[in-house]
Motif scaffolding. Structure first.
Motif, mmCIF file in Angstrom:
data_model
loop_
_atom_site.group_PDB
_atom_site.id
_atom_site.type_symbol
_atom_site.label_atom_id
_atom_site.label_comp_id
_atom_site.label_asym_id
_atom_site.label_seq_id
_atom_site.Cartn_x
_atom_site.Cartn_y
_atom_site.Cartn_z
ATOM 1 N N PRO A 172 27.082 2.957 68.019
ATOM 2 C CA PRO A 172 28.107 3.922 67.616
ATOM 3 C C PRO A 172 28.784 3.486 66.311
ATOM 4 O O PRO A 172 29.312 2.371 66.225
ATOM 5 C CB PRO A 172 29.110 3.923 68.779
ATOM 6 N N LEU A 173 28.745 4.356 65.311
ATOM 7 C CA LEU A 173 29.239 4.030 63.971
ATOM 8 C C LEU A 173 30.064 5.174 63.420
ATOM 9 O O LEU A 173 29.714 6.348 63.590
ATOM 10 C CB LEU A 173 28.064 3.757 63.025
ATOM 11 N N THR A 174 31.153 4.826 62.737
ATOM 12 C CA THR A 174 31.979 5.829 62.048
ATOM 13 C C THR A 174 32.255 5.343 60.637
ATOM 14 O O THR A 174 32.799 4.249 60.448
ATOM 15 C CB THR A 174 33.313 6.062 62.778
ATOM 16 N N GLY A 175 31.870 6.158 59.652
ATOM 17 C CA GLY A 175 32.140 5.841 58.256
ATOM 18 C C GLY A 175 33.336 6.639 57.753
ATOM 19 O O GLY A 175 33.435 7.845 57.999
ATOM 20 N N ASP A 237 26.837 9.547 72.027
ATOM 21 C CA ASP A 237 25.377 9.645 71.864
ATOM 22 C C ASP A 237 24.879 10.805 72.739
ATOM 23 O O ASP A 237 24.199 10.600 73.749
ATOM 24 C CB ASP A 237 24.721 8.325 72.264
ATOM 25 N N ASP A 238 25.240 12.024 72.318
ATOM 26 C CA ASP A 238 24.977 13.201 73.157
ATOM 27 C C ASP A 238 24.103 14.252 72.472
ATOM 28 O O ASP A 238 23.920 15.353 72.997
ATOM 29 C CB ASP A 238 26.300 13.838 73.588
ATOM 30 N N GLY A 239 23.578 13.917 71.279
ATOM 31 C CA GLY A 239 22.710 14.861 70.580
ATOM 32 C C GLY A 239 23.445 15.964 69.842
ATOM 33 O O GLY A 239 22.824 16.751 69.118
ATOM 34 N N ALA A 240 24.770 16.026 70.028
ATOM 35 C CA ALA A 240 25.546 17.054 69.333
ATOM 36 C C ALA A 240 25.762 16.642 67.876
ATOM 37 O O ALA A 240 25.795 15.451 67.552
ATOM 38 C CB ALA A 240 26.894 17.249 70.020
ATOM 39 N N GLU A 241 25.905 17.635 67.005
ATOM 40 C CA GLU A 241 26.110 17.338 65.587
ATOM 41 C C GLU A 241 27.518 16.799 65.358
ATOM 42 O O GLU A 241 28.504 17.380 65.804
ATOM 43 C CB GLU A 241 25.887 18.585 64.736
ATOM 44 N N LYS A 242 27.580 15.674 64.674
ATOM 45 C CA LYS A 242 28.860 15.025 64.358
ATOM 46 C C LYS A 242 29.325 15.441 62.962
ATOM 47 O O LYS A 242 28.555 15.998 62.179
ATOM 48 C CB LYS A 242 28.712 13.497 64.384
ATOM 49 N N ALA A 243 30.584 15.133 62.657
ATOM 50 C CA ALA A 243 31.082 15.330 61.295
ATOM 51 C C ALA A 243 30.176 14.576 60.334
ATOM 52 O O ALA A 243 29.833 13.418 60.573
ATOM 53 C CB ALA A 243 32.515 14.820 61.178
ATOM 54 N N GLY A 244 29.748 15.225 59.276
ATOM 55 C CA GLY A 244 28.804 14.620 58.343
ATOM 56 C C GLY A 244 27.365 15.011 58.607
ATOM 57 O O GLY A 244 26.487 14.741 57.800
ATOM 58 N N PRO A 249 24.788 8.863 67.207
ATOM 59 C CA PRO A 249 26.191 8.445 67.388
ATOM 60 C C PRO A 249 26.782 7.897 66.080
ATOM 61 O O PRO A 249 27.136 6.714 65.976
ATOM 62 C CB PRO A 249 26.107 7.383 68.485
ATOM 63 N N HIS A 250 26.862 8.748 65.074
ATOM 64 C CA HIS A 250 27.311 8.344 63.733
ATOM 65 C C HIS A 250 28.113 9.497 63.122
ATOM 66 O O HIS A 250 27.579 10.589 62.911
ATOM 67 C CB HIS A 250 26.097 8.034 62.846
ATOM 68 N N ALA A 251 29.379 9.250 62.875
ATOM 69 C CA ALA A 251 30.251 10.267 62.278
ATOM 70 C C ALA A 251 30.721 9.810 60.908
ATOM 71 O O ALA A 251 30.864 8.613 60.649
ATOM 72 C CB ALA A 251 31.459 10.521 63.179
ATOM 73 N N LEU A 252 30.950 10.770 60.029
ATOM 74 C CA LEU A 252 31.522 10.509 58.706
ATOM 75 C C LEU A 252 32.765 11.363 58.531
ATOM 76 O O LEU A 252 32.734 12.570 58.805
ATOM 77 C CB LEU A 252 30.514 10.846 57.599
#
Length: 329
Positions: A172-175, A237-244, A249-252
């Motif tokens: 899990p990563l958030t930039g 980690d759910d396959g949904a689209e994150k910000a960015g 499991p990676h959001a920006l």
């Protein structure tokens, strides 16, 4: 663990985490990009506030062997990776420093997060990834393929490497794309410090692009609140689209004030706080610089509840007051 813990944002984040009851291991290589005494003073300030909760180690995280040795026997469940070689203009003079700290260093921290099965790593990106984009405000959905400085290119590369680690290892990563952070304990290479120092010393200030510059100035307390809130909410980690745009499991996120302020207005506020007028030298645009930054913060507001509250009218006098007390001027 907080990297860059002797830096401006890193020290402030470490202090806030300790204040809420976390134990923090801070690491920093204490390089001499700017005066090392300020870095030592920041570390001492955090130690003083939380003597039992904060530990510090001097180590260069771009050196894998040194980093591994320093972390041997240390236990931490999440990482705030804020250490980097910062500054757009210096990247024109010393590009290798950026490759070592921002590329090798970032890979090393991704490896630490992977091998220790970290619950979350929040890392520093930058608004500079937007390059010369002229669509304002900058959105995390905008393309960032045309950086105008090597610093920006390294930060974009960090985002891409993080995406691969989120894909391959489900880390899990958030930039966070920071927008012009300022406030007490700030950086001496930033405009606010340079202007305040020059005005109080009676020296002229250099204002680039003939004064036609706008920045999304964000107060340190607001930034820290956003960093800590992000840390507490790792992307699922759910396959949904994150910000960015990632489905890993990676959001920006952009983290700014959502207000673009003209530099001349900032200078007026510094003059008022200093009680002295500035002698202004208007200069052409600097290579690698951009005319305007402006953060669209809809995504981080929606997902994390981030809400900056400090205007430059409130924040700039606080910085000048701290500066005068720190330097006894």
């Amino acid at each position: 663990m907080v990297t860059g813990a002797a830096g401006f944002i890193g020290a402030a984040v470490a202090e806030r985490l300790c204040a809420r009851g976390d134990e923090v291991l801070g690491i920093d290589n204490l390089n001499d990009y700017y005066q090392v005494s300020l870095k030592h003073d920041r570390v001492a300030h955090v130690r003083e506030a939380a003597p039992d909760a904060f530990a510090f180690k001097q180590v260069d995280f771009s050196d894998w062997d040194a980093l591994s040795a320093a972390l041997d026997g240390e236990d931490f469940d999440s990482i705030v990776h804020l250490g980097a070689q910062a500054g757009v203009r210096y990247s024109l003079e010393n590009p290798r420093a950026y490759v070592e700290a921002n590329l090798m260093g970032h890979v090393n921290m991704l490896e630490v997060a992977r091998h220790r099965d970290s619950a979350h790593m929040v890392y520093a990106s930058s608004s500079s990834v937007y390059g010369g984009n002229d669509k304002l405000p900058f959105s995390v959905e905008d393309r960032t393929d045309h950086p105008v400085s090597l610093y920006a290119a390294t930060k974009k590369a960090d985002e891409l490497m993080s995406e691969t680690y989120a894909h391959l290892y489900r880390t899990p990563l958030t930039g966070l794309r920071f927008f012009t952070v300022y406030g007490p304990w700030g950086r001496p290479d930033m405009a606010l410090w340079l202007f305040t120092d020059a005005i109080l010393s009676g020296r002229p200030i250099k204002v680039f692009n003939e004064g036609e510059m706008w920045r999304d100035f964000t107060f340190i307390d607001d930034i820290v609140s956003g960093v800590v809130a992000c840390l507490d909410k790792p992307p699922a980690d759910d396959g949904a689209e994150k910000a960015g745009g990632s489905v890993k499991p990676h959001a920006l996120y952009n983290i700014g004030n959502h207000r673009s302020e003209k530099l001349t207005r900032v200078i007026e506020l510094i003059e008022q706080a200093c009680g002295k007028k500035a002698e202004v030298q208007l200069m052409p645009m600097q290579p690698g610089d951009v005319e305007k930054t402006y953060a669209d913060i809809d995504a981080i507001q929606r997902d994390i509840g981030y809400q900056p509250t400090t205007s430059i009218e409130q924040g700039i006098p606080q910085f000048v007051e701290w500066y005068r007390a720190y330097h006894k001027v």
